[in-house]
Design a protein around this motif. Sequence first.
Motif, mmCIF file in Angstrom:
data_model
loop_
_atom_site.group_PDB
_atom_site.id
_atom_site.type_symbol
_atom_site.label_atom_id
_atom_site.label_comp_id
_atom_site.label_asym_id
_atom_site.label_seq_id
_atom_site.Cartn_x
_atom_site.Cartn_y
_atom_site.Cartn_z
ATOM 1 N N ASP A 7 -11.125 10.313 3.500
ATOM 2 C CA ASP A 7 -10.415 10.852 2.332
ATOM 3 C C ASP A 7 -9.472 9.815 1.740
ATOM 4 O OD1 ASP A 7 -11.574 13.436 2.662
ATOM 5 O OD2 ASP A 7 -10.127 13.814 4.284
ATOM 6 N N ILE A 8 -8.863 9.026 2.611
ATOM 7 C CA ILE A 8 -7.972 7.956 2.139
ATOM 8 C C ILE A 8 -8.795 6.864 1.455
ATOM 9 C CG2 ILE A 8 -6.293 6.202 2.866
ATOM 10 C CD1 ILE A 8 -5.520 8.117 5.175
ATOM 11 N N GLN A 9 -9.974 6.589 1.996
ATOM 12 C CA GLN A 9 -10.873 5.620 1.357
ATOM 13 C C GLN A 9 -11.296 6.121 -0.032
ATOM 14 O OE1 GLN A 9 -12.432 2.303 2.396
ATOM 15 N NE2 GLN A 9 -12.381 2.631 0.196
ATOM 16 N N ASP A 10 -11.616 7.400 -0.149
ATOM 17 C CA ASP A 10 -11.958 7.980 -1.457
ATOM 18 C C ASP A 10 -10.793 7.838 -2.432
ATOM 19 O OD1 ASP A 10 -14.424 8.723 -0.488
ATOM 20 O OD2 ASP A 10 -13.873 10.820 -0.124
ATOM 21 N N ALA A 11 -9.585 8.087 -1.928
ATOM 22 C CA ALA A 11 -8.398 7.957 -2.778
ATOM 23 C C ALA A 11 -8.225 6.522 -3.253
ATOM 24 C CB ALA A 11 -7.154 8.415 -2.008
ATOM 25 N N ARG A 12 -8.522 5.566 -2.390
ATOM 26 C CA ARG A 12 -8.432 4.151 -2.787
ATOM 27 C C ARG A 12 -9.359 3.857 -3.962
ATOM 28 N NH1 ARG A 12 -9.019 -0.518 1.146
ATOM 29 N NH2 ARG A 12 -7.394 -1.438 -0.136
ATOM 30 N N ASN A 13 -10.543 4.401 -3.896
ATOM 31 C CA ASN A 13 -11.511 4.174 -4.981
ATOM 32 C C ASN A 13 -11.019 4.792 -6.289
ATOM 33 O OD1 ASN A 13 -13.208 2.873 -3.163
ATOM 34 N ND2 ASN A 13 -14.321 4.748 -2.646
ATOM 35 N N ILE A 14 -10.476 6.000 -6.206
ATOM 36 C CA ILE A 14 -9.976 6.687 -7.405
ATOM 37 C C ILE A 14 -8.778 5.951 -8.004
ATOM 38 C CG2 ILE A 14 -8.688 8.775 -8.104
ATOM 39 C CD1 ILE A 14 -10.664 10.375 -6.379
ATOM 40 N N LEU A 15 -7.929 5.381 -7.144
ATOM 41 C CA LEU A 15 -6.686 4.750 -7.605
ATOM 42 C C LEU A 15 -6.871 3.308 -8.069
ATOM 43 C CD1 LEU A 15 -4.274 6.165 -4.868
ATOM 44 C CD2 LEU A 15 -4.305 6.780 -7.284
ATOM 45 N N GLN A 16 -8.068 2.765 -7.900
ATOM 46 C CA GLN A 16 -8.316 1.395 -8.356
ATOM 47 C C GLN A 16 -8.070 1.284 -9.853
ATOM 48 O OE1 GLN A 16 -12.190 -0.021 -7.154
ATOM 49 N NE2 GLN A 16 -11.288 -1.645 -5.955
ATOM 50 N N GLY A 17 -7.249 0.309 -10.223
ATOM 51 C CA GLY A 17 -6.928 0.111 -11.631
ATOM 52 C C GLY A 17 -5.837 1.030 -12.148
ATOM 53 N N ILE A 18 -5.402 1.981 -11.334
ATOM 54 C CA ILE A 18 -4.337 2.919 -11.722
ATOM 55 C C ILE A 18 -3.004 2.509 -11.099
ATOM 56 C CG2 ILE A 18 -3.544 5.319 -11.652
ATOM 57 C CD1 ILE A 18 -5.975 4.839 -13.472
ATOM 58 N N ILE A 20 -0.524 -0.085 -8.607
ATOM 59 C CA ILE A 20 -0.337 -1.498 -8.259
ATOM 60 C C ILE A 20 -0.442 -1.616 -6.737
ATOM 61 C CG2 ILE A 20 1.283 -3.439 -8.258
ATOM 62 C CD1 ILE A 20 2.661 -2.001 -10.678
ATOM 63 N N PRO A 21 -1.336 -2.457 -6.209
ATOM 64 C CA PRO A 21 -1.292 -2.737 -4.766
ATOM 65 C C PRO A 21 -0.022 -3.558 -4.491
ATOM 66 C CG PRO A 21 -3.405 -3.383 -5.752
ATOM 67 C CD PRO A 21 -2.438 -3.164 -6.876
ATOM 68 N N THR A 22 1.034 -2.889 -4.098
ATOM 69 C CA THR A 22 2.358 -3.520 -4.042
ATOM 70 C C THR A 22 2.432 -4.596 -2.960
ATOM 71 O OG1 THR A 22 3.062 -1.629 -2.703
ATOM 72 C CG2 THR A 22 3.634 -1.611 -5.049
ATOM 73 N N PRO A 23 3.268 -5.615 -3.193
ATOM 74 C CA PRO A 23 3.326 -6.746 -2.254
ATOM 75 C C PRO A 23 4.044 -6.409 -0.958
ATOM 76 C CG PRO A 23 4.975 -7.008 -3.983
ATOM 77 C CD PRO A 23 4.140 -5.814 -4.359
ATOM 78 N N ILE A 24 3.693 -7.151 0.077
ATOM 79 C CA ILE A 24 4.420 -7.118 1.348
ATOM 80 C C ILE A 24 5.200 -8.424 1.436
ATOM 81 C CG2 ILE A 24 4.204 -7.163 3.855
ATOM 82 C CD1 ILE A 24 1.875 -5.263 3.622
#
Length: 410
Positions: A7-18, A20-24
């Motif tokens: 489910d988290i993987q599905d969410a990653r796909n949906i959130l792509q481009g929406i 920001i993959p925030t920095p560490i």
Amino acid sequence: MTVKLSDIQDARNILQGIIIPTPIISDEKLTKEIGANCYLKAECLQRGGSFKLRGAYNKISRLSADEKRRGVIAASAGNHAQGVALAARLQNTRAIIVLPENAPLTKIVATKAQGAEVILKGASFDEAFAYSKELEEKHNYTYVHAFDDDLVIAGQGTIGWEIVEDLPAATVVVVPIGGGGIISGIALAVKNLLPNVRVIGVQAENIAPVNQSLKAGKPVEISPSPTIADGIAVKRPGEKTLKIIAEYVDEVVEVSEEEIARGIFHCVQNSRLVVEGAGAAGVAALLAKKIKLKPDDTVCTVLCGGNIDANLLARILEQVLVRQGRYMMLKLLVLDRPGTLASLLNQVAESGANVIEVFHRRAMWLAPLGRVGIEMLLEVRDEQHGREVFRHLETVGYHVEREGVGDWEE
């Protein structure tokens, strides 16, 4: 539905481009302070100023056309409001947000700016939530829960996946807890991908129901006290989230208001990051040595939000400066004649201190006739320099008193 890694993987796909993959970001100052490698997951740089867009968009994007037409509703302590408002705008969906009456002005303004209809109701998140449920039933809105929703939890879990990808050496992940949505999602992700990682939750001690709830085996509602960590000011954890916390979170610690303030100061001063009280909770726990660490640990703490009112931020920074000895208040009694103040200020300058404020006190102090009370707020390099300034003024003939720090009654 029980939240799974898929489910988290599905969410990653949906959130792509929406999202920001925030920095560490490596925090060298904190690393030195705690004796273990420390990194900050800067979710305070996310769209909307916090992690909330992730869960809200994952939920709203899956609604039917009819559900989107009717609109969504949510209750929030502030950040979820902006996340839902932004997610709804991106999906061309009407959003109604109920916030507590004491919600920070910055969060109210920011939520309205995203196009949401804002209703202020209740003294706490829980009262705002109860009213929002009334409106949901009355108008047939779709409810977007701040934390106790599988799709919301899965959306927040994408943070954990990013931590594993960007910092695979992580051995400890520290996450703030309000209702438990963000820590549930992150714990599910990191524990499945890096099973040996410890996940530590952090609550503000003024409103910390999770440990009591874990002992009771069910969500327990507590009587809250005010906290500067308004983003995690939730009196009762969720049913779904508490079960996940019980299974996947290793420990929950609590931090004081002063410790949270120090965490905010640390992020601003040393990492050049503006964070709110909730966002600084993990840093606060680390600075206060509330979390047991080994020298070979690699720690990542999530700065979950940066939506803090500018006036509150200024007051917090000033208070921490006072507590660290960077600001000091001195009281003196001097002759009431021309040139006396100038002479005093020259001595202050000679000692290397900077004058922030000066006050003349006559009637309030009942100063003897011919004399005047002087209060000075000085900026000094550190506590040691402050003592040197104090001694210098005494040496040149002034009777000086230093105002106490932290002696207010609660």
